[in-house]
Design a protein around this motif. Structure first.
Motif, PDB file in Angstrom:
ATOM      1  N   ILE A   9      -1.346  -2.058  39.868  1.00 11.64           N
ATOM      2  CA  ILE A   9      -0.437  -2.247  41.007  1.00 11.64           C
ATOM      3  C   ILE A   9      -0.887  -3.441  41.847  1.00 11.64           C
ATOM      4  N   MET A  10      -2.220  -3.535  42.063  1.00 10.41           N
ATOM      5  CA  MET A  10      -2.755  -4.640  42.871  1.00 10.41           C
ATOM      6  C   MET A  10      -2.380  -5.979  42.246  1.00 10.41           C
ATOM      7  N   ILE A  58       0.105  -6.631  40.204  1.00 11.37           N
ATOM      8  CA  ILE A  58       1.562  -6.845  40.305  1.00 11.37           C
ATOM      9  C   ILE A  58       1.916  -7.307  41.717  1.00 11.37           C
ATOM     10  N   VAL A  59       1.348  -6.619  42.712  1.00  5.28           N
ATOM     11  CA  VAL A  59       1.642  -6.961  44.110  1.00  5.28           C
ATOM     12  C   VAL A  59       1.230  -8.405  44.395  1.00  5.28           C
ATOM     13  N   TYR A  60       0.027  -8.784  43.930  1.00  5.41           N
ATOM     14  CA  TYR A  60      -0.439 -10.146  44.206  1.00  5.41           C
ATOM     15  C   TYR A  60       0.421 -11.180  43.487  1.00  5.41           C
ATOM     16  N   LEU A 120       3.592 -10.920  42.458  1.00  8.33           N
ATOM     17  CA  LEU A 120       4.927 -11.015  43.079  1.00  8.33           C
ATOM     18  C   LEU A 120       4.854 -11.724  44.428  1.00  8.33           C
ATOM     19  N   SER A 121       3.841 -11.349  45.214  1.00  5.39           N
ATOM     20  CA  SER A 121       3.714 -11.938  46.552  1.00  5.39           C
ATOM     21  C   SER A 121       3.443 -13.433  46.468  1.00  5.39           C
ATOM     22  N   ALA A 122       2.555 -13.820  45.530  1.00  2.25           N
ATOM     23  CA  ALA A 122       2.244 -15.249  45.375  1.00  2.25           C
ATOM     24  C   ALA A 122       3.502 -16.002  44.950  1.00  2.25           C
TER      25      ALA A 122
END
Lengths: 66, 401
Positions: free
Chosen positions: A10-11, A13-15, A17-19
């Protein structure tokens, strides 16, 4: 262990997508300003041409355009 | 003559006598802590705008416990757990802070109002100086927000709780409140208190981290002020409108936050003076005041005795520390990539505690070289930090809700 590995996934994926979204925002800024600067340059060139017709390139004269 | 029970008259003391010793101890500690917050806030050691109302709320609510019926104890400040419509109607008429809590706090409105105020006081022009560099630094400064998530899971929190406490790494109070209200409503009070407590300490803690990681000759690097282009109001508004629309389109779950922030920016740039004065004054300071007061009032002994609080305290400081280190590493990467013409101290400003971290960066640079002016670049990284924090919060909420 599986639960923890899930959190790592999840971490990432989050990074990722956010980047991507953050860089998209930065790209939009660049695009907007590139467009605005281009518009300014062409507007300035038009004003310059209207004030001083001799400064226009030869092939941009109406009679020679074609 | 009927015998008078004095303990019944002084119910704050009567409820202490009748409570579990652990609760009594926690109430006394919280009363003293509240008084300490007021003192440290007034002295300027902690952020006074939040800490003074929070301290008063905390000490008052833990002193003012009374018998609501013959067997139940409570306060007449607010009931955060009231959710049934009839019960809610009752407490709305009894608890004096309940209307503010129910209609502004528990739905995230107060976080959005603070964000709108931040938008009005933010000059987006700083961000437009070098958007890719600033955004890169801001992403590095989110390291704590990301790494704390698996660390918290490894320490026994659920994904939702872990994401909420990890958001402390973004160093953005309204964002932590917003995320924890949606993802971890049961522990949003301790998470938000931990967040605001630590955020008020960044001003004191980050300078040491900067001095530890960056040698003095690098801290004093001067930035070339000729690099700063000027931007028209129309350019700034075009950027704000397009970015707001795009972010709302991509991440609707955080649309209230995005809209509030960019609306603030647009109002500032449109220069509608009555709106600017209203939002940067009464709205921003009114929201901050009630946010602090409600956080204090929510610090009841029973809430704080949650065994997860110690864990949250550890994870909160870990998140902020890793984010600070990540930001400075980002500053170093840009320093090397730009041919050593970039002051790495700007990296700390990627941590989005706006404008505190930018001010810290400027102060540290000026202490090393009195001619070093890095504030415009630091503010750029700071604003990008706010945007990346909102994006990360939105992605967490969208994935985990």
């Amino acid at each position: 262990m599986e639960y923890f590995l899930g959190s790592v996934k999840i971490m990432l994926i989050v990074y990722g997508l956010s980047a991507f979204i953050a860089m998209l925002v930065a790209g939009i800024i660049k695009l907007i300003f590139a467009g605005i600067r281009r518009q300014r340059v062409s507007a300035a060139a038009k004003v310059d041409a209207a004030v001083n017709p001799s400064s226009m390139p030869a092939n941009s004269e109406p009679g020679k355009a074609a | 003559m009927q015998e008078i029970d004095f303990l019944y008259i002084f119910q704050g003391i009567a409820t202490m006598v009748a409570s579990d010793p652990l609760i009594v101890f926690a109430r006394i500690v919280l009363i003293l802590l509240g008084i300490a917050f007021v003192y440290l806030g007034a002295k300027g050691t902690l952020e006074p705008l939040i800490m003074i109302p929070m301290g008063v709320g905390m000490s008052s609510v833990n002193a003012a416990v009374l018998y609501l019926s013959k067997t139940t104890m409570g306060t007449i400040f607010l009931d955060p757990m009231a959710s049934e419509p009839s019960q809610l109607m009752d407490v709305l008429q009894i608890n004096f802070l309940q209307p503010i809590y129910t209609f502004t706090f528990s739905n995230g409105l107060i976080a959005c109002l603070v964000f709108m105020g931040i938008g009005v006081i933010t000059d987006i022009g700083y961000m437009l100086i070098s958007p890719f560099r600033s955004m890169f630094i801001a992403l590095c400064a989110e390291l704590g927000t990301l790494l704390t998530f698996p660390i918290a899971v490894a320490m026994g929190l659920t994904y939702k709780e872990a994401a909420s406490i990890a958001m402390v790494g973004g160093a953005d109070g309204p964002m932590v409140l917003y995320t924890s209200l949606i993802l971890a409503k049961d522990i949003f009070v301790p998470i938000t208190i931990v967040a605001y407590l630590y955020l008020s300490l960044t001003y004191a803690g980050y300078p040491y981290l900067i001095r530890l990681m960056i040698p003095k000759h690098l801290r004093g690097i001067k930035m070339d002020s000729k690099q700063i282009p000027s931007f028209t109001t129309a350019e700034k508004m075009t950027f704000a409108v397009i970015t707001c629309t795009l972010l709302c389109l991509l991440l609707p779950v955080a649309a209230p936050l995005f809209m509030s922030f960019f609306l603030g920016i647009i109002i500032r740039e449109s220069d509608v003076k009555p709106f600017v004065e209203f939002i940067s004054g009464p709205v921003l300071y009114g929201s901050t005041f009630f946010l602090g007061l409600l956080l204090g009032v929510l610090c009841e002994a029973a809430t704080i005795l949650n065994p997860k609080v110690i864990l949250l305290l550890f994870l909160g400081i870990t998140a902020l520390l890793i984010s600070g280190i990540g930001g400075i590493i980002g500053g170093y990467i840009v320093y090397w990539a730009s041919g050593r013409n970039y002051n790495p101290v700007i990296g700390i400003a990627g941590v989005s505690c706006i404008p505190t971290t930018a001010k810290v960066a400027q102060k540290e640079a000026r202490d090393a070289n009195k001619f070093a002016m890095i504030l415009p670049w630091a503010m750029g990284a700071n604003i990008c930090g706010v945007i990346t924090s909102a994006i990360i919060a939105a992605v967490y909420v969208t994935l985990l809700r």
